[in-house]
Write a protein that holds these residues in place. Structure first.
Motif, PDB file in Angstrom:
ATOM      1  N   PHE A   1      26.763  22.819 -36.889  1.00  0.00           N
ATOM      2  CA  PHE A   1      26.101  22.510 -35.628  1.00  0.00           C
ATOM      3  C   PHE A   1      24.726  23.160 -35.533  1.00  0.00           C
ATOM      4  O   PHE A   1      23.790  22.573 -34.980  1.00  0.00           O
ATOM      5  N   LEU A   2      24.578  24.339 -36.064  1.00  0.00           N
ATOM      6  CA  LEU A   2      23.269  24.996 -36.068  1.00  0.00           C
ATOM      7  C   LEU A   2      22.268  24.222 -36.920  1.00  0.00           C
ATOM      8  O   LEU A   2      21.087  24.124 -36.584  1.00  0.00           O
ATOM      9  N   ALA A   3      22.760  23.643 -38.011  1.00  0.00           N
ATOM     10  CA  ALA A   3      21.867  22.971 -38.963  1.00  0.00           C
ATOM     11  C   ALA A   3      21.472  21.573 -38.519  1.00  0.00           C
ATOM     12  O   ALA A   3      20.401  21.082 -38.911  1.00  0.00           O
ATOM     13  N   CYS A   4      22.312  20.908 -37.706  1.00  0.00           N
ATOM     14  CA  CYS A   4      22.042  19.502 -37.389  1.00  0.00           C
ATOM     15  C   CYS A   4      21.705  19.278 -35.916  1.00  0.00           C
ATOM     16  O   CYS A   4      21.705  18.143 -35.454  1.00  0.00           O
ATOM     17  N   SER A   5      21.394  20.344 -35.173  1.00  0.00           N
ATOM     18  CA  SER A   5      21.146  20.203 -33.729  1.00  0.00           C
ATOM     19  C   SER A   5      19.805  20.826 -33.347  1.00  0.00           C
ATOM     20  O   SER A   5      19.744  21.977 -32.896  1.00  0.00           O
ATOM     21  N   PRO A   6      18.712  20.089 -33.487  1.00  0.00           N
ATOM     22  CA  PRO A   6      17.387  20.638 -33.169  1.00  0.00           C
ATOM     23  C   PRO A   6      17.167  20.905 -31.683  1.00  0.00           C
ATOM     24  O   PRO A   6      16.228  21.609 -31.317  1.00  0.00           O
ATOM     25  N   SER A   7      18.030  20.364 -30.816  1.00  0.00           N
ATOM     26  CA  SER A   7      17.889  20.582 -29.373  1.00  0.00           C
ATOM     27  C   SER A   7      18.860  21.652 -28.853  1.00  0.00           C
ATOM     28  O   SER A   7      18.928  21.888 -27.645  1.00  0.00           O
ATOM     29  N   LEU A   8      19.593  22.279 -29.752  1.00  0.00           N
ATOM     30  CA  LEU A   8      20.631  23.234 -29.350  1.00  0.00           C
ATOM     31  C   LEU A   8      20.025  24.431 -28.622  1.00  0.00           C
ATOM     32  O   LEU A   8      19.029  25.003 -29.055  1.00  0.00           O
ATOM     33  N   LYS A   9      20.657  24.805 -27.490  1.00  0.00           N
ATOM     34  CA  LYS A   9      20.211  25.954 -26.711  1.00  0.00           C
ATOM     35  C   LYS A   9      21.144  27.151 -26.865  1.00  0.00           C
ATOM     36  O   LYS A   9      20.692  28.290 -26.910  1.00  0.00           O
ATOM     37  N   LYS A  10      22.452  26.878 -26.943  1.00  0.00           N
ATOM     38  CA  LYS A  10      23.383  28.017 -27.002  1.00  0.00           C
ATOM     39  C   LYS A  10      24.697  27.622 -27.668  1.00  0.00           C
ATOM     40  O   LYS A  10      25.224  26.534 -27.445  1.00  0.00           O
ATOM     41  N   ILE A  11      25.201  28.548 -28.481  1.00  0.00           N
ATOM     42  CA  ILE A  11      26.586  28.506 -28.946  1.00  0.00           C
ATOM     43  C   ILE A  11      27.284  29.711 -28.342  1.00  0.00           C
ATOM     44  O   ILE A  11      26.896  30.858 -28.599  1.00  0.00           O
ATOM     45  N   HIS A  12      28.267  29.444 -27.501  1.00  0.00           N
ATOM     46  CA  HIS A  12      29.000  30.523 -26.824  1.00  0.00           C
ATOM     47  C   HIS A  12      30.330  30.723 -27.543  1.00  0.00           C
ATOM     48  O   HIS A  12      31.094  29.782 -27.720  1.00  0.00           O
ATOM     49  N   ILE A  13      30.600  31.957 -27.943  1.00  0.00           N
ATOM     50  CA  ILE A  13      31.811  32.282 -28.693  1.00  0.00           C
ATOM     51  C   ILE A  13      32.653  33.258 -27.887  1.00  0.00           C
ATOM     52  O   ILE A  13      32.172  34.328 -27.487  1.00  0.00           O
ATOM     53  N   VAL A  14      33.901  32.882 -27.632  1.00  0.00           N
ATOM     54  CA  VAL A  14      34.856  33.751 -26.948  1.00  0.00           C
ATOM     55  C   VAL A  14      35.878  34.207 -27.978  1.00  0.00           C
ATOM     56  O   VAL A  14      36.599  33.401 -28.558  1.00  0.00           O
ATOM     57  N   TRP A  15      35.932  35.506 -28.220  1.00  0.00           N
ATOM     58  CA  TRP A  15      36.787  36.054 -29.267  1.00  0.00           C
ATOM     59  C   TRP A  15      38.269  35.868 -28.937  1.00  0.00           C
ATOM     60  O   TRP A  15      38.682  35.897 -27.784  1.00  0.00           O
ATOM     61  N   ASP A  16      39.074  35.710 -29.984  1.00  0.00           N
ATOM     62  CA  ASP A  16      40.516  35.788 -29.828  1.00  0.00           C
ATOM     63  C   ASP A  16      40.880  37.196 -29.358  1.00  0.00           C
ATOM     64  O   ASP A  16      40.333  38.179 -29.841  1.00  0.00           O
ATOM     65  N   PHE A  17      41.798  37.302 -28.402  1.00  0.00           N
ATOM     66  CA  PHE A  17      42.091  38.608 -27.804  1.00  0.00           C
ATOM     67  C   PHE A  17      42.700  39.591 -28.806  1.00  0.00           C
ATOM     68  O   PHE A  17      42.699  40.802 -28.577  1.00  0.00           O
ATOM     69  N   LYS A  18      43.224  39.085 -29.932  1.00  0.00           N
ATOM     70  CA  LYS A  18      43.816  39.974 -30.936  1.00  0.00           C
ATOM     71  C   LYS A  18      42.793  40.523 -31.919  1.00  0.00           C
ATOM     72  O   LYS A  18      43.110  41.391 -32.734  1.00  0.00           O
ATOM     73  N   LEU A  19      41.572  40.024 -31.859  1.00  0.00           N
ATOM     74  CA  LEU A  19      40.550  40.435 -32.810  1.00  0.00           C
ATOM     75  C   LEU A  19      39.997  41.806 -32.435  1.00  0.00           C
ATOM     76  O   LEU A  19      39.534  42.010 -31.309  1.00  0.00           O
ATOM     77  N   GLU A  20      40.055  42.749 -33.356  1.00  0.00           N
ATOM     78  CA  GLU A  20      39.588  44.106 -33.103  1.00  0.00           C
ATOM     79  C   GLU A  20      38.066  44.138 -32.984  1.00  0.00           C
ATOM     80  O   GLU A  20      37.369  43.302 -33.573  1.00  0.00           O
ATOM     81  N   PRO A  21      37.512  45.120 -32.230  1.00  0.00           N
ATOM     82  CA  PRO A  21      36.048  45.223 -32.082  1.00  0.00           C
ATOM     83  C   PRO A  21      35.311  45.300 -33.410  1.00  0.00           C
ATOM     84  O   PRO A  21      34.216  44.737 -33.550  1.00  0.00           O
ATOM     85  N   VAL A  22      35.885  45.982 -34.384  1.00  0.00           N
ATOM     86  CA  VAL A  22      35.231  46.085 -35.698  1.00  0.00           C
ATOM     87  C   VAL A  22      35.131  44.708 -36.352  1.00  0.00           C
ATOM     88  O   VAL A  22      34.102  44.359 -36.947  1.00  0.00           O
ATOM     89  N   GLU A  23      36.191  43.910 -36.218  1.00  0.00           N
ATOM     90  CA  GLU A  23      36.179  42.552 -36.767  1.00  0.00           C
ATOM     91  C   GLU A  23      35.186  41.676 -36.018  1.00  0.00           C
ATOM     92  O   GLU A  23      34.479  40.851 -36.632  1.00  0.00           O
TER      93      GLU A  23
END
Length: 395
Positions: free
Chosen positions: A349-371
């Protein structure tokens, strides 16, 4: 301002259209209380054509009247409405079966056009069959109830939008009921419980006016592993689409079916319960996305595979997929775990979207802060076709 007869009573002199505007902006209990303003206002609230008996309304009744008179008070209030009630919102949670029956019977004779019913406790309450006599309905929203259309029911011939959420659907024939509502532009079936016969593609195809569709694919007739594509081919007017892949099984057999045309009107696409460890599913989803050239918003809600607590990433088939340029402006990933296939999609999506403004990522709750930090650094290094594209991380 005073006249020769004393001060003018501006409140009593307000025209009905102004009074109506004021009353429609107030909660029902406050609208009724305006009757104390003057003798002229005593029954002004009965002009309301839109009535909301929500959780706040019943909380007010508990505070003032106790806990055993909800339905009786609501029924007495509604009896004062002489004109049509075109819009009615009713929270059923604190009402007994008899109260619900009386209230639905009442509004069914009031020319109701917009009806919302909510019930969020279990066991779910069965809605009375009087709801099917509301033939003037244009908008129907039901949440957390048992919805059981009797056999041979006429349906809702004027319905423009149907939204069922967390509903136990009885009746045995969901597809047949849908076809008896021939005009909807909006159809949302989210998290429904249904054990009847599957919905046929031909039944969905009859809804030629559909512009917004939210549909659980597990209820679609399993004619082939490509029926997702066949479903899309039936609905060329769609502007917003949400597909739930929960309990939907795809097989490897057969070539991926190609769309014959693109879908230029579709602007928003949401994919729920997607398994990023399932390369077969992802190849289908990517093929669908590539046929939405004017897609602007895209959302993924991932689910962990039940049979594998820590699924291994599976490479997406056909690694030589071309990067078709897209009009994407916003992309969201929920329950992101950093799997190889998730990173592949973000890179795409980053490579094929010249009009892209934001990719919002919500982490899985089991994912540790270091990960989280490790994956964030990796994603922030990816190439972007849009000079303003941001990657935002949240919870």
């Amino acid at each position: 301002m005073e006249s020769e007869f004393g001060p003018k009573d501006f409140i009593s002199m307000m025209p009905d259209n102004v009074v109506n505007n004021i009353l429609h902006r107030l909660p029902l209990q406050e609208a009724v209380r305006t009757g104390i303003l003057s003798r002229n206002w005593r029954f002004k609230w009965t002009m309301l054509s839109e009535v909301v008996c929500d959780a706040n309304f019943f909380a007010y009744l508990i505070e003032r009247r106790g806990e055993n008179s909800f339905g009786m008070i609501a029924s007495r209030l509604l009896l004062h409405f002489n004109d049509a009630i075109t819009k009615f919102f009713l929270d059923l949670t604190l009402l007994n079966v008899e109260d619900i029956l009386h209230l639905i019977m009442f509004v069914s004779n009031k020319g109701i056009k917009d009806l919302t019913l909510e019930y969020w406790t279990r066991p779910h309450v069965n809605l009375p069959t009087h709801i099917f006599s509301c033939l003037e309905l244009q908008h129907l929203r039901i949440s957390g109830c048992c919805f059981n259309p009797p056999s041979g029911v006429r349906g809702f011939p004027n319905l423009l939008s149907l939204k069922l959420c967390c509903v136990e659907f009885g009746g045995g024939d969901l597809g047949g009921f849908i076809t008896r509502c021939p005009l909807p532009e909006i159809l949302k079936l989210d998290y429904i419980s249904y054990s009847g016969s599957s919905v046929k593609l031909a039944e969905i195809a009859k809804l030629e006016n559909l512009k917004i569709l939210s549909f659980p694919l597990c209820h679609l007739e399993a004619t082939s592993s490509c029926n997702v594509f066949e479903l899309m081919g039936c609905l060329p007017k769609l502007q917003e689409l949400s597909l739930d892949f929960q309990d939907y099984n795809l097989t490897q057999g057969g070539a991926i079916k190609q769309f014959t045309t693109a879908f230029p009107d579709l602007k928003a696409f949401k994919i729920t319960s997607i398994k990023f460890g399932n390369g077969i599913m992802l190849s289908r989803v990517l093929e669908i996305i590539r046929h939405f050239p004017n897609l602007q918003t895209l959302e993924f809600i991932a689910v962990q595979q039940a049979d594998d607590p820590f699924p291994i990433s599976i490479p997406i088939p056909n690694p030589e997929v071309e990067y078709n340029m897209m009009e994407l402006e916003s992309v969201e990933f929920r329950n992101f775990r950093g799997l190889e296939n998730e990173v592949y999609f973000i890179k795409y999506f980053l490579a094929c979207s010249p009009s892209l403004k934001k990719i919002h990522i919500v982490w899985d709750f089991k994912l540790e802060p270091v990960e989280q930090l490790f994956h964030a650094k990796k994603l922030l290094k990816l190439h972007r076709a849009s000079p303003v594209a941001e990657i935002d991380f949240g919870f």
